[in-house]
Design a protein around this motif. Structure first.
Motif, mmCIF file in Angstrom:
data_model
loop_
_atom_site.group_PDB
_atom_site.id
_atom_site.type_symbol
_atom_site.label_atom_id
_atom_site.label_comp_id
_atom_site.label_asym_id
_atom_site.label_seq_id
_atom_site.Cartn_x
_atom_site.Cartn_y
_atom_site.Cartn_z
ATOM 1 N N SER A 188 1.091 -0.920 -0.082
ATOM 2 C CA SER A 188 0.198 0.313 -0.158
ATOM 3 C C SER A 188 0.898 1.014 0.114
ATOM 4 N N VAL A 189 2.081 1.467 0.748
ATOM 5 C CA VAL A 189 2.935 2.712 0.368
ATOM 6 C C VAL A 189 2.980 2.728 -0.945
ATOM 7 N N TYR A 190 2.933 2.045 -2.113
ATOM 8 C CA TYR A 190 3.091 2.848 -3.230
ATOM 9 C C TYR A 190 2.275 2.979 -3.845
ATOM 10 N N LEU A 191 1.094 3.370 -3.078
ATOM 11 C CA LEU A 191 -0.405 3.708 -3.518
ATOM 12 C C LEU A 191 -0.415 5.282 -2.639
ATOM 13 N N SER A 192 -0.191 5.960 -2.958
ATOM 14 C CA SER A 192 0.159 7.898 -2.219
ATOM 15 C C SER A 192 -0.694 8.246 -1.909
ATOM 16 N N ASP A 193 -0.894 9.426 -1.895
ATOM 17 C CA ASP A 193 -2.215 9.889 -1.235
ATOM 18 C C ASP A 193 -2.612 10.470 -2.414
ATOM 19 N N SER A 194 -1.828 11.339 -3.827
ATOM 20 C CA SER A 194 -1.871 12.077 -4.704
ATOM 21 C C SER A 194 -2.321 10.726 -5.839
ATOM 22 N N ALA B 296 -5.059 8.718 -16.580
ATOM 23 C CA ALA B 296 -5.467 7.792 -17.320
ATOM 24 C C ALA B 296 -6.190 6.752 -16.808
ATOM 25 N N SER B 297 -7.159 6.751 -15.599
ATOM 26 C CA SER B 297 -8.320 6.079 -15.280
ATOM 27 C C SER B 297 -9.236 6.328 -15.807
ATOM 28 N N ALA B 298 -9.617 7.802 -16.319
ATOM 29 C CA ALA B 298 -11.395 7.966 -17.225
ATOM 30 C C ALA B 298 -11.270 7.915 -18.132
ATOM 31 N N LEU B 299 -9.746 6.719 -19.091
ATOM 32 C CA LEU B 299 -9.409 7.870 -20.554
ATOM 33 C C LEU B 299 -9.246 6.459 -21.124
ATOM 34 N N ILE B 300 -8.427 5.933 -19.517
ATOM 35 C CA ILE B 300 -8.421 4.244 -20.600
ATOM 36 C C ILE B 300 -8.777 3.318 -19.921
ATOM 37 N N SER B 301 -9.066 2.709 -18.734
ATOM 38 C CA SER B 301 -9.772 2.001 -17.716
ATOM 39 C C SER B 301 -9.339 2.380 -16.082
ATOM 40 N N THR B 302 -9.647 1.708 -15.774
ATOM 41 C CA THR B 302 -9.990 2.073 -14.431
ATOM 42 C C THR B 302 -8.249 1.197 -13.779
ATOM 43 N N GLU B 303 -8.410 0.041 -14.245
ATOM 44 C CA GLU B 303 -7.340 -1.030 -13.509
ATOM 45 C C GLU B 303 -6.218 -0.815 -14.074
ATOM 46 N N ILE B 304 -6.052 -0.931 -15.651
ATOM 47 C CA ILE B 304 -5.024 0.025 -16.379
ATOM 48 C C ILE B 304 -4.306 1.699 -15.660
ATOM 49 N N GLY B 305 -5.098 2.526 -15.528
ATOM 50 C CA GLY B 305 -4.793 3.498 -14.787
ATOM 51 C C GLY B 305 -3.825 3.460 -13.519
ATOM 52 N N LEU B 306 -5.010 2.161 -12.399
ATOM 53 C CA LEU B 306 -4.243 2.399 -11.797
ATOM 54 C C LEU B 306 -2.421 2.012 -11.258
ATOM 55 N N LEU B 307 -2.260 1.045 -12.423
ATOM 56 C CA LEU B 307 -0.889 0.213 -12.852
ATOM 57 C C LEU B 307 0.142 1.920 -13.228
ATOM 58 N N VAL B 308 -0.690 2.339 -14.116
ATOM 59 C CA VAL B 308 -0.028 4.064 -14.838
ATOM 60 C C VAL B 308 0.732 4.940 -13.602
ATOM 61 N N GLY B 309 -0.477 4.890 -12.959
ATOM 62 C CA GLY B 309 -0.222 6.097 -12.031
ATOM 63 C C GLY B 309 0.784 4.952 -10.996
ATOM 64 N N VAL B 310 0.501 3.695 -10.593
ATOM 65 C CA VAL B 310 1.771 3.550 -10.201
ATOM 66 C C VAL B 310 3.248 3.367 -10.761
ATOM 67 N N CYS B 311 3.265 2.812 -11.721
ATOM 68 C CA CYS B 311 4.602 3.112 -12.533
ATOM 69 C C CYS B 311 5.174 4.355 -12.789
ATOM 70 N N PHE B 312 4.069 5.449 -12.871
ATOM 71 C CA PHE B 312 4.441 6.982 -13.160
ATOM 72 C C PHE B 312 4.750 7.253 -11.950
ATOM 73 N N SER B 313 4.533 7.171 -11.150
ATOM 74 C CA SER B 313 4.898 8.054 -9.725
ATOM 75 C C SER B 313 6.089 6.985 -9.326
ATOM 76 N N MET B 314 6.463 5.508 -9.041
ATOM 77 C CA MET B 314 7.760 5.203 -8.983
ATOM 78 C C MET B 314 8.966 5.590 -10.136
ATOM 79 N N LEU B 315 8.542 5.736 -11.194
ATOM 80 C CA LEU B 315 9.562 6.906 -11.813
ATOM 81 C C LEU B 315 9.756 7.691 -11.657
ATOM 82 N N CYS B 316 8.881 8.634 -10.683
ATOM 83 C CA CYS B 316 9.439 9.853 -10.573
ATOM 84 C C CYS B 316 10.039 9.643 -9.404
ATOM 85 N N VAL B 317 9.773 8.851 -8.683
ATOM 86 C CA VAL B 317 11.017 8.426 -7.818
ATOM 87 C C VAL B 317 12.378 8.456 -7.881
#
Length: 707
Positions: free
Chosen positions: A219-225, A495-516
Motif C-alpha cells: 500500500s505504500v506505493y499508493l500515495s495520497d495523490s 489514465a483512469s478516466a480515459l483508458i480504464s480503471t485497472e490500467i489507470g491504477l497501474l499507470v499511476g503506480v508506475c509513473f509515481s515510481m518513475l518520479c521517485v
C-alpha cells in the motif's frame, strides 16, 4: 574480538605549523554484534512459532477476534447512545446507496443490501477501528461491474438493458450459453451475482493472504495523490455509466479501454430516444439533493445528525412513480421486484476463478489500502491504535464470508465514515446497529421500492461523487506544495478516466515510481558554506552570509548513490568544483609530451616555459569534503564511483574526505573494500571535523566570506 573500521580521525590535531597530522589514529567504534548465523535465527524463529502455551493461544485468539477484547469492557451508559444514533443514521443512508450502487456493480438492488448487511456484521467481529464504516464503495463497485459485464458477454447473455427479473425465480430459468461455455442453470441476473461473488471471494483470499504474509507494504506505493487521482478518474467513469439512466435511454454498457469515450458516443447517437419523464425526474432530484447536501456540509457542526435527504427522495419518488403509473404511461425504467428475506448460501463458481483472478488483484489492493489508511487516520485523530495487519484480515473476511451469501466486494467508505464519526460513534457496536437497520429493510420494507425509477438511483450515485470531483479545486494548492504530486494526480486521473480503471491504477503506480527514480537520478547537490560561530554547514545557494574555508570545497549529494545516478554524481561534483580530474590529468600528459617534443627539436625556451606554467597551474583547492548525510545507501556501482573519484582527485594532489555517513553506508564501504591498505580514505562524523582536519593537514587556517 573487537572490530575496528578502517577510518581515520582528526580528533587529535598536530600542534605547530611544522608538525605533521596523524593520519593513522583510528576511531575505536565497536559495532554491536547483531548479526547471527542463519541457522541460529531459523532455529530461534521455529521455536518461537511452534511453541504452544495457553497464554499464547489466548493472545492469538483475542488478537484475531478483537471483539473479545473490547466487548467485555463496553461502557453501556457512556457508549450505547452514541453508537445507536450513529448506527441508525448510517443505516438509513446506506439503504438508498446500497440500492443505487448495485446498478453500478451490474447487480440487482437486493444484492447491495445483502452486501452492506453482512459487511457490517463481519467487521464488527474482526475490525479494530472504532469509527470506519465498511460497505459499498463506488470505485470498487465500478470495477466489479466492468468485470461482470465482460463475463456476461462471454457467457452469451444479451447485454441490452432490461427490466430486472424476480430474484425469487432466478434459479428456475434456463438460458443457453455460447459455444465455449457450458449451459448455465440461471438467468442473466443470477450469472451476474455469481461472477461478482466469485471475484469477491478471490479478492478476499488475496487480502487475507497479504495479511498472513505481512505484505501490507504494497500500500505504500499508493500515495495520497495517486489514490486521489484514481478515485477522481474513476468518478468520471461512474458518472458516465449512470448518464444513460438520467436520460432513460437503453444502450449497452461499454467496457474495456476507452469505455468512457465509447459510452458518450453511444449516448449522443441515441439522445433522440431520451425519456422525458426520466429526464424531468432526474432534474427534480438534483434540485433537491444537491442543495440539501450542501446544507448538511455547511451546518454539520450545528446539526446533531445530517438530514437523510436520500431516503426522503427515494420514498417520495417511489410514491410518485407508483401512483402516477410512470412505467405504464411513460415507459420509465424501474427497480422491479425486490424480495424479502435471504437466499440460501451457495459457493463461488470455481470454474470462473481463472477468468477473474487477475481482475481481483487491483480490487483487493484498492480495498485494503483505503480501509487501512482510513483506519489509521481516524485512530490517530481519536487517540487509539489499530493493527494494520488485522485490518487486512478484517476486510478480507468481509469479502470471503459474504461471497457465499450473494454479495459483492466491499471496503471502507470515507463519506459514511465521516457521518458515523460526526454522529457520536464510540465503538464497533455502531456497525451492528447499522446491520439491524438494513435487516429491517430486507425483511419488511424492500418490496415497497418496486416502482422506484432507476434514474433516481443514478442521481444519488452521481451526487455522492461531488467530493471526488471537487479535488480539481485543490489543484492550485497542490501545485504550490508539490508539482510532482500534482503531475502524478493528473496522470493517474486521466489514465483512469480515459483508458480504464485497472490500467489507470497501474499507470499511476508506475509513473509515481518513475518520479521517485527521476528525483534520485537528478537530485540537488549544492556546495556548502560555514555558519559563523557554529559547527553547521548549509547550502551556499540557499543562504546568505555563509563562509568558506580557503582551499576546501564542501559538497553535499542529496540522494542515495547507486547505479542510476552515479554519472550524475560525478558530473555534478566536477561542475560544482570546477575541476574534472580526468581532464586535468589528460592535459598534464599532453603538456608533458609537448615539452618532450619541444626539447627534442630544440625549439626555444618560451614555449617550454608556457607549457611548464600550464602543468603547474594551481587548482584553487586542496581538499574536497563530501557530506554524505543525505546518502541513504550505496550499491556496488556507488562504492566503485567513490573509489574512482578519490583515486582521480588523489592523482592531481586533491584529497577527498567523507563526512556524516550513516551506519548503512559505512558498512557498505567496509564490505566493498573501500578502505584498502596503503590508501588514506578519511571518514568523519561531521563536516566540521573533516574541515578542521583538512586545515590542520595543510598547516594553516582562516576563512573567507562567500559571495
Amino acid at each position: 574480538m573487537a572490530e575496528f573500521s578502517n577510518v581515520h580521525s582528526a580528533t587529535e590535531m598536530p600542534e605547530g605549523d611544522d608538525a605533521k597530522p596523524s593520519f593513522h589514529h583510528r576511531m575505536f567504534l565497536e559495532p554491536q554484534e547483531t548479526k547471527r548465523s542463519i541457522k541460529a535465527l531459523v532455529v530461534k524463529q521455529a521455536k518461537k512459532s511452534c511453541s504452544c502455551t495457553p497464554a499464547k493461544v489466548k493472545d492469538y485468539v483475542f488478537s484475531f477476534f478483537p471483539v473479545l477484547q473490547w466487548l467485555p469492557k463496553y461502557k453501556l451508559r457512556e457508549y450505547l447512545l452514541g453508537d445507536i444514533m450513529s448506527g441508525v443514521i448510517v443505516g438509513v443512508l446506506l439503504v438508498p446507496q446500497s440500492i443505487a450502487y448495485s446498478l453500478l456493480a451490474g447487480q440487482e438492488p437486493i444484492y447491495g443490501l445483502y452486501t452492506s448487511f453482512f459487511a457490517s456484521i463481519i467487521y464488527f467481529i474482526f475490525g479494530t477501528s472504532r469509527h470506519i464504516s465498511v460497505g459499498i464503495f463506488g470505485v470498487i463497485c465500478l470495477m466489479v461491474g466492468q468485470v461482470v459485464d465482460r463475463e456476461i458477454q462471454r457467457a452469451g447473455y444479451n447485454l441490452e438493458p432490461a427490466a430486472l427479473t424476480d430474484t425469487a425465480a432466478v434459479n428456475t430459468t434456463i438460458l443457453p450459453a455460447n459455444e465455449t461455455s457450458q449451459k448455465l442453470l440461471c438467468d442473466k441476473s443470477c450469472y451476474a451475482i455469481t461472477v461478482g461473488a466469485t471475484m469477491t471471494f478471490i479478492a478476499g483470499v488475496y487480502q487475507v493472504a497479504m495479511g498472513f504474509f505481512q505484505v501490507g507494504f504494497v500500500s505504500v506505493y499508493l500515495s495520497d495523490s495517486l489514490l486521489s487521482g484514481f478515485v477522481t478518474g474513476a468518478s468520471f467513469t461512474i458518472l458516465t455509466s449512470q448518464a444513460k439512466y438520467l436520460l432513460g435511454i437503453d444502450i449497452p454498457r461499454s467496457s474495456g479501454i476507452g469505455s468512457l469515450i465509447a459510452t458518450w458516443i453511444n449516448i449522443f447517437r441515441n439522445i433522440h430516444k431520451t425519456n422525458i419523464c426520466d429526464l424531468i425526474t432526474s432534474f427534480l432530484c438534483f434540485l433537491v439533493l444537491i442543495p440539501t447536501k450542501e446544507l448538511n456540509e455547511r451546518f454539520k457542526s450545528r446539526l446533531k445528525a445530517p438530514i437523510p435527504v436520500e431516503l426522503v427522495v427515494i420514498v417520495a419518488a417511489t410514491l410518485a412513480s407508483h401512483f402516477g403509473k410512470l412505467r405504464e404511461t411513460y415507459g420509465s425504467s424501474i427497480a422491479g421486484h425486490i424480495p424479502t428475506g435471504f437466499l440460501p448460501p451457495s459457493p463461488p463458481d470455481w470454474n470462473l476463478i481463472p477468468n477473474v483472478a487477475l481482475d481481483a488483484i487491483p480490487i483487493a489492493i484498492i480495498g485494503f489500502a483505503i480501509t487501512v489508511s482510513l483506519s489509521e487516520m481516524f485512530a490517530k485523530k481519536h487517540g487509539y491504535s489499530v493493527k494494520a495487519n488485522q485490518e487486512m484480515y478484517a476486510i478480507g473476511f468481509c469479502n470471503i464470508i459474504p461471497s457465499f451469501f450473494h454479495c459483492f466486494t466491499t471496503s471502507a467508505a470515507l463519506a459514511k465514515t465521516l457521518v458515523k464519526e460526526s454522529t457520536g460513534c464510540r465503538t464497533q457496536m455502531s456497525g451492528m446497529v447499522t446491520s439491524l437497520v438494513i435487516l429491517l429493510v430486507l425483511l419488511v420494507i424492500a418490496p415497497l421500492f418496486y416502482s422506484l425509477q432507476k434514474c433516481v438511483l443514478a442521481v444519488i450515485t452521481i451526487v455522492n461523487l461531488r467530493g471526488a470531483l471537487r479535488k480539481f479545486k485543490d489543484l492550485p494548492k497542490m501545485w504550490h506544495l508539490s508539482r510532482v504530486d500534482t503531475v502524478i494526480w493528473l496522470v493517474t486521473m486521466a489514465a483512469s478516466a480515459l483508458i480504464s480503471t485497472e490500467i489507470g491504477l497501474l499507470v499511476g503506480v508506475c509513473f509515481s515510481m518513475l518520479c521517485v527514480i527521476f528525483r534520485t537520478q537528478r537530485p540537488e547537490a549544492p556546495l556548502l558554506g560555514w555558519v559563523a560561530e557554529s559547527e553547521t554547514y548549509e547550502s551556499l545557494s540557499a543562504y546568505k552570509n555563509l563562509q568558506t574555508k580557503p582551499g576546501i570545497v564542501v559538497f553535499r549529494f542529496e540522494a542515495p548513490l547507486y547505479y542510476i545516478n552515479k554519472e550524475c554524481f560525478k558530473s555534478t561534483l566536477y561542475k560544482q568544483t570546477g575541476v574534472n580530474p580526468v581532464w586535468v590529468k589528460t592535459a598534464k600528459k599532453k603538456a608533458a609530451k609537448r615539452m618532450l617534443r619541444e626539447k627534442e627539436v630544440d625549439s626555444g625556451g618560451n614555449q617550454t616555459s608556457i607549457s611548464m606554467d600550464f602543468v603547474s597551474e594551481p587548482l584553487g583547492f586542496h581538499t574536497i569534503v563530501i557530506d554524505c548525510c543525505a546518502v541513504q545507501f550505496l550499491d556496488t556501482a556507488g562504492i566503485r564511483t567513490l573509489q574512482e573519484v578519490c583515486k582521480d582527485y588523489r592523482e592531481i594532489d586533491v584529497q577527498v574526505l567523507l563526512a556524516q555517513c550513516n551506519p548503512s553506508v559505512r558498512s557498505s564501504l567496509i564490505r566493498g573494500e573501500f578502505f584498502k591498505e596503503g590508501e588514506d580514505h578519511l571518514l568523519f562524523h561531521s563536516v566540521h571535523q573533516a574541515v578542521d582536519f583538512a586545515l590542520g593537514a595543510q598547516g594553516h587556517g582562516g576563512t573567507s566570506a562567500s559571495k
